[in-house]
Design an enzyme around this catalytic site. Structure first.
Site, short mmCIF file in Angstrom:
data_model
loop_
_atom_site.label_atom_id
_atom_site.label_comp_id
_atom_site.label_asym_id
_atom_site.label_seq_id
_atom_site.Cartn_x
_atom_site.Cartn_y
_atom_site.Cartn_z
N GLY A 93 -46.56 -63.80 34.09
CA GLY A 93 -46.21 -64.49 32.85
C GLY A 93 -47.14 -64.10 31.72
N GLY A 141 -47.23 -65.48 28.60
CA GLY A 141 -47.26 -66.48 27.53
C GLY A 141 -48.67 -66.61 27.01
N PHE A 142 -48.98 -67.76 26.42
CA PHE A 142 -50.31 -67.96 25.87
C PHE A 142 -51.38 -67.87 26.97
CE2 PHE A 142 -47.80 -70.08 22.52
CZ PHE A 142 -48.30 -69.39 21.44
N GLY A 143 -51.10 -68.47 28.16
CA GLY A 143 -52.07 -68.46 29.24
C GLY A 143 -52.27 -67.06 29.82
N VAL A 190 -40.53 -62.12 39.17
CA VAL A 190 -41.20 -62.48 40.41
C VAL A 190 -40.35 -63.54 41.08
CG1 VAL A 190 -43.25 -63.53 41.44
CG2 VAL A 190 -43.48 -61.90 39.54
N GLU A 220 -38.75 -80.47 14.27
CA GLU A 220 -38.75 -79.25 13.47
C GLU A 220 -37.34 -78.72 13.27
OE1 GLU A 220 -43.27 -78.12 14.89
OE2 GLU A 220 -41.57 -77.11 15.84
N ASP A 251 -48.22 -74.57 31.43
CA ASP A 251 -47.15 -75.54 31.68
C ASP A 251 -46.68 -75.58 33.13
OD1 ASP A 251 -47.30 -76.03 29.02
OD2 ASP A 251 -45.33 -75.25 28.48
N ALA A 264 -50.38 -74.83 24.06
CA ALA A 264 -50.94 -73.48 24.12
C ALA A 264 -52.46 -73.47 24.31
CB ALA A 264 -50.54 -72.70 22.87
#
Lengths: 425, 425
Positions: free
Chosen positions: A12, A14-16, A82, A173, A306, A322
């Protein structure tokens, strides 16, 4: 690790995942890193709603993973899915074949949850990926085209009603941005309809909008939304969704466009991690990890962001945002480096950077510990933080220019309907 | 027209259709205009290859039709497919129902032609729409991902070979841009492959590239392509295409990615116009119209742009380029206005503005009547003309900024693979 090479696999980007890869840039030369993601790009999710509402282009908020970390010498990027993990065998099953690891950092994030009503997904898309955002953009713009093409007033009203389910930051938003499109961007460009008569409805099952924020800010956000023209309803639970509207505990709303911002569930890698090891999952499918952020019984498997249900060393619940994913990533890398050095692992202490949500043009709410404010200053704060956090210089500059342009002209230039069959009312 | 209102229907919002709508802005108040297109956006086709090669975003070169002409008071925009025309009844059949007209301006343009091999379309996409461009972008970027994921050298070579069929302007531009991506943009971002070893092959069945240009410029363009590293083959006809390569009259080329820039055919509205009226179609399906640009026997039906096979009043063949479509549009509007005034219709004289094609970074060819030049000055000319012609100020500014950025950094920031299943070699 007896081979002298330590292979760290990050699932992954993403941010992590990205933060973990970058933190490993200075690892000892014996460390090899593989980042594997089913997409070729990192998505800056906090601004996805801007793509969904035609304000930004996909590439303004998404960057090829290779572009971000592909030139890092110890790092390999693979585009693949995966499908399973075998922690005992230290091997991933991927669409490119098996992939062994010494350390695993699982950071595949979350997806939408429809609380047992998977049939709603097709009718009320959520907003997690670039594809989701383009789908939502298409639905919003097509609704106005259908209203323009129709001669039946009831049908026109239905096409010009937009229901957003869930009043967390994404729902708030989206609702604000759709209202802005209807009231300003599209004004005067249709002949049979008056877009300013559109109705945007925000439904929240709980007692207030932005439930994770301080109550004062919930009230401020609801007021701001109403001042834009959004119909905000709390304590209003959705009981059914069909192609022509939603049923709630207090009656039906006719609407062609229903968007889902009500719930998330951890991605399926969580189940695979639990199956082999007996680890527990929480109600949202997140893997319960201790303050070590490791899979119980496997201290070479870190679960962050997450995908994890974590508390830190002080017992603080780590939220699904994040900065928390990035802090988890840095903790995992620090643990790996401590192992390689023969040092004891550090403890994980989550640092709360605060949270914020924008409601629309010049409107936002910001909460940084005890500091809480809303309105224009909050909006500028939100804007600066998000621009600053965007990956890569060009995105930052383009987004800044796009927004400045939008702010002055109220135009939204990415109003393209793509991948759609011809209109057929 | 006895009702006092004259309804002009324009089918297609390409260069011709838009120009006609704009030219009708100053028509007498009795004139109502409807623009009908199956898409909601106008596409600036000359720069589509930049979207296909990740240099520009879709919305940089495409604008909502409503945004361009939606505020013109006498003009209505409809998003729908026109499936048939009945010139005798003065009515269109559309996906929104029947649409009567007093005057029809048919400007639906052209699509790809596979010369009887429609099965090649899936294997070798052409470049006419935003969707095509995103499909091609996905194929090019996925090919590099597949090469990176593969361990078989022959398979890697196949994934890193790109065949462009047809050496008109689009084929030349695509080949040059792909070579640029492989040589510069992606350099150093992969571990198993060296992208600079990629092979870009341009196949032309005729004796020279850019066959509609002066021979001197064909030679210049071929030299420029070769200096970039493109393999240019003329007199090389494609005899078959499968998922793994192309067969030609001089042997097979293994390639995962094959792109089609070899032929165009008029859109299907041409057949419908001919069926009802006995009008003739040429080999490419274009409607043969006289110098009046009207359907034989129906002087209220104009056929313009790529849909028409036309000669002007001096017998000059009108080419399938944007300026010709725009001139045809202005002629049609002038005829309609002459009718309304009771004046005789004007004659159509095509004015050749010249033609140009870019080959890659700092390389292009330009032909303006007897003036022919190539190289850097040609490239700057090409660049200025295209920026200038782009619809709308923001597009112009964004594209200029994007290109300046690309030129300096050789980056291409729209390298997103979207709408794709997980990689599976």
């Amino acid at each position: 690790m007896t081979t002298g090479v330590t292979h760290v696999v990050i699932v992954g980007a993403g941010f992590g995942g990205l933060e973990a890869a970058k933190a490993l840039a200075d690892a000892p030369p014996s460390v090899n890193v593989t980042v594997i993601d089913k997409r070729n790009h990192h998505t800056f999710q906090p601004l996805l709603y801007q793509v969904a509402t035609a304000g930004l282009n996909p590439s303004d908020i998404a960057q090829p993973i290779r572009h971000i970390i592909g030139r890092q010498a110890n790092c390999r990027v693979l585009m693949a899915d995966v499908t399973a993990v075998d922690p005992a065998a230290r091997t991933l099953t991927t669409t490119l074949g098996p992939l062994p690891y010494d350390y695993l950092i699982a950071a595949t994030g979350a997806t939408h949850a429809y609380f047992g009503h998977d049939e709603w997904e097709r009718l009320a898309p959520g907003l997690k990926t670039i594809e989701d955002a383009l789908d939502i953009r298409r639905r919003i713009l097509l609704a106005f085209e259908r209203a323009e093409a129709s001669t039946d007033p009831a049908e026109q009203d239905r096409h010009m009603t937009f229901v957003v389910v869930g009043a967390g930051p994404t729902g708030v938003e989206l609702a604000g941005a759709i209202q802005e499109i209807a009231t300003h961007t599209l004004r005067g460009q249709y002949r049979s309809i008056d877009t300013t008569a559109s109705r945007v409805v925000l439904l929240e099952a709980g007692p207030r909008v932005l439930p994770t924020f301080a109550e004062k800010l919930s009230t401020a956000a609801a007021d701001q939304l109403r001042s834009l023209g959004v119909d905000v309803f709390t304590d209003r639970a959705v009981t059914d969704i069909d192609g022509k509207g939603v049923d709630t505990n207090e009656g039906r709303i006719e609407a062609s466009t229903v968007l889902w911002a009500a719930g998330v569930a951890a991605s399926s890698l969580g189940r695979s991690l639990a199956e082999g090891t007996g680890a527990e999952l929480d109600r949202s499918g997140r893997v319960k990890v201790g303050p070590s952020l490791t899979l119980p019984g496997f201290d070479n498997v870190f679960v962050i962001g997450d995908l994890a249900a974590a508390t830190d060393a002080k017992g603080v619940t780590v939220p699904g945002v994040a900065p928390a994913a990035q802090q988890g990533a840095r903790h995992a890398v620090a643990c790996i480096e401590a192992d390689l050095d023969g040092r004891p692992r550090p403890r994980f202490a989550y640092f709360d950077k605060g949270s914020m949500a924008t409601v629309g043009r010049s409107r936002a709410v910001v909460e940084i510990r005890q500091l809480r404010f809303s309105g224009f200053v909050a909006w500028v704060t939100w804007w600066l933080v998000h621009i600053w956090s965007l990956v890569g210089f060009r995105s930052r500059a383009t987004v800044m220019a796009s927004w400045a342009w939008q702010y002055v002209t109220r135009r939204r230039d990415a109003r393209l309907i793509t991948n759609t069959p011809p209109l057929d009312p």
